[in-house]
Scaffold this active site. Structure first.
Site, PDB file in Angstrom:
ATOM      1  N   ARG A  52       7.087 -13.638  -7.357  1.00 27.63           N
ATOM      2  CA  ARG A  52       5.891 -13.092  -6.644  1.00 27.63           C
ATOM      3  C   ARG A  52       4.644 -13.802  -7.109  1.00 27.63           C
ATOM      4  O   ARG A  52       3.552 -13.852  -6.506  1.00 27.63           O
ATOM      5  CB  ARG A  52       5.977 -11.690  -6.744  1.00 27.63           C
ATOM      6  N   ARG A 100     -21.324 -20.340 -12.073  1.00 31.14           N
ATOM      7  CA  ARG A 100     -20.942 -19.628 -11.011  1.00 31.14           C
ATOM      8  C   ARG A 100     -21.296 -20.299  -9.743  1.00 31.14           C
ATOM      9  O   ARG A 100     -22.422 -20.819  -9.180  1.00 31.14           O
ATOM     10  CB  ARG A 100     -22.052 -18.371 -10.781  1.00 31.14           C
ATOM     11  N   LYS A 147      -1.116 -10.319  -4.857  1.00 34.34           N
ATOM     12  CA  LYS A 147      -1.460  -9.163  -5.958  1.00 34.34           C
ATOM     13  C   LYS A 147      -2.785  -9.662  -6.598  1.00 34.34           C
ATOM     14  O   LYS A 147      -2.642 -10.166  -7.830  1.00 34.34           O
ATOM     15  CB  LYS A 147      -0.304  -9.076  -6.946  1.00 34.34           C
ATOM     16  N   GLU A 179       0.361   1.911   2.104  1.00 28.94           N
ATOM     17  CA  GLU A 179       0.971   2.036   1.118  1.00 28.94           C
ATOM     18  C   GLU A 179       0.182   2.957  -0.006  1.00 28.94           C
ATOM     19  O   GLU A 179      -0.811   3.207   0.401  1.00 28.94           O
ATOM     20  CB  GLU A 179       1.359   0.736   0.233  1.00 28.94           C
TER      21      GLU A 179
HETATM   22  N1  PDD Z   1       1.002  -1.851  -8.698  1.00 31.94           N
HETATM   23  N2  PDD Z   1       1.624  -1.798  -3.749  1.00 31.94           N
HETATM   24  C1  PDD Z   1       0.564  -1.936  -4.634  1.00 31.94           C
HETATM   25  C2  PDD Z   1      -0.909  -1.934  -3.869  1.00 31.94           C
HETATM   26  C3  PDD Z   1       0.696  -2.020  -5.880  1.00 31.94           C
HETATM   27  O1  PDD Z   1      -0.498  -1.941  -6.725  1.00 31.94           O
HETATM   28  C4  PDD Z   1       2.038  -1.932  -6.498  1.00 31.94           C
HETATM   29  C5  PDD Z   1       1.936  -2.016  -8.142  1.00 31.94           C
HETATM   30  C6  PDD Z   1       2.941  -1.857  -5.724  1.00 31.94           C
HETATM   31  C7  PDD Z   1       4.469  -1.809  -6.248  1.00 31.94           C
HETATM   32  O2  PDD Z   1       4.888  -2.992  -6.666  1.00 31.94           O
HETATM   33  P1  PDD Z   1       5.950  -3.409  -7.903  1.00 31.94           P
HETATM   34  O3  PDD Z   1       7.008  -2.348  -7.521  1.00 31.94           O
HETATM   35  O4  PDD Z   1       6.213  -4.655  -7.940  1.00 31.94           O
HETATM   36  O5  PDD Z   1       5.199  -2.585  -9.175  1.00 31.94           O
HETATM   37  C8  PDD Z   1       2.856  -1.762  -4.414  1.00 31.94           C
HETATM   38  C9  PDD Z   1       0.981  -2.018 -10.305  1.00 31.94           C
HETATM   39  C10 PDD Z   1       2.255  -1.377 -10.984  1.00 31.94           C
HETATM   40  C11 PDD Z   1      -0.158  -1.710 -10.751  1.00 31.94           C
HETATM   41  O6  PDD Z   1      -1.223  -2.197 -10.151  1.00 31.94           O
HETATM   42  O7  PDD Z   1      -0.317  -1.301 -11.984  1.00 31.94           O
END
Ligand code: PDD
Length: 281
Positions: A52, A100, A147, A179
């Site tokens: 990922r 910047r 992410k 989500e």
């Molecule tokens: N967050 N959706 C979102 C928006 C997230 O930020 C996360 C994880 C998940 C779940 O993904 P995973 O199973 O790979 O952790 C779904 C992490 C834990 C955080 O921001 O702390």
């Protein structure tokens, strides 16, 4: 206790860790991150995270800060130096330091930082009672599959949840749940797990992926489709998944009890399967 953290090749006490004010992560949230669970001093499902991370970096045309071998060694060294038994390793890559400017500066080196956080993942007391969730509009951008550290809308959602005595907010777009602010969202009806399919609207959770594999191995049916908050209120069970919560039961959504307010059999089973695998190492 002061932690040992990682900054651009060095392991240092947290009080000595420094990043420039010109870092694009600080100025533009121009960076990505990952969270890896650690159980019994071992990384859980680490390889999925690397896949990922590679994708997130690629989508943002950001270079790898080190080799994949170095990244793994860095994670393991942080566990060792901090004697971390259970918790998470947080790591973040930003595009780097430059004056910047909105467009991407040429030839800059990305910034890599990481640190551990002690957490109770296996014996999380919330798993026994289930947690409360509220719904809130999804205020995020159109590329939630990446992410990024651009997390202000999720912070607003989580704060709203906390103000209302809940542990998570489920974000809603066009009348459907996308989500959680930091987790994927599921309901269960007639023993079938229902969750939104992967797209740019949600993050492809590593825990979600593991859940799918375990469900298949144990003949638990999963249907990938959108669902509304109203459907969730009427579900038999509800739960969320993330690296720091694993599989977490939800017993109340917007003040409405789910499954009579009790943790149901499907989520209990999926959590048990997940814990079994995580503890195996
Ligand atoms: N967050 N959706 C979102 C928006 C997230 O930020 C996360 C994880 C998940 C779940 O993904 P995973 O199973 O790979 O952790 C779904 C992490 C834990 C955080 O921001 O702390």
């Amino acid at each position: 206790m002061s932690r040992i953290v990682y900054v651009n090749g060095n392991f240092v006490p947290e009080s000595e860790a420094k990043v420039s004010i010109f870092d694009r992560g600080f100025l533009f949230a121009d960076g990505v991150y990952e969270v890896t669970p650690v159980v019994k001093g071992k990384l859980v499902d680490y390889d999925a995270l690397v896949v990922r991370l590679d994708r997130s970096l690629g989508e943002l045309k950001m270079s790898w800060p080190c080799t994949k071998t170095e990244l793994r060694q860095m994670h393991e060294e942080l566990i060792k130096q901090n004697k971390l038994d259970e918790g998470i390793i947080y790591m973040q890559v930003t595009r780097g330091v430059a004056d910047r400017m909105f467009n991407f500066p040429k030839d800059i080196k990305s910034t890599l930082v990481a640190f551990p956080q002690v957490m109770k993942l296996v014996d999380n007391p919330n798993a026994k009672t289930g947690v409360k969730v509220v719904t809130t509009p999804d205020l995020r951008w159109a590329r939630r599959d990446i992410k990024t550290v651009m997390l202000l809308p999720p912070c607003l959602g989580k704060e709203e949840a906390y103000q209302k005595g809940a542990a998570e907010a489920w974000m809603v777009e066009d009348g459907k749940v996308t989500e959680g602010t930091s987790s994927n969202a599921y309901i269960v009806k007639d023993n079938k797990i229902i969750t939104r399919p992967i797209s740019n609207s949600i993050l492809n959770g590593c825990t979600r992926r593991a859940l799918f594999r375990m469900a298949k191995e144990h003949q638990v049916e999963i249907e990938e489709r959108l669902f509304t908050p109203e459907e969730a209120y009427a579900a038999d069970e509800a739960f969320l998944t993330s690296a720091s919560q694993f599989v977490m039961p939800i017993t109340e959504i917007d003040g409405k009890r789910i499954g009579g307010g009790q943790v149901g059999p499907v989520v209990r089973k999926m959590r048990e399967l997940f814990l079994e695998e995580a503890q195996k190492g």
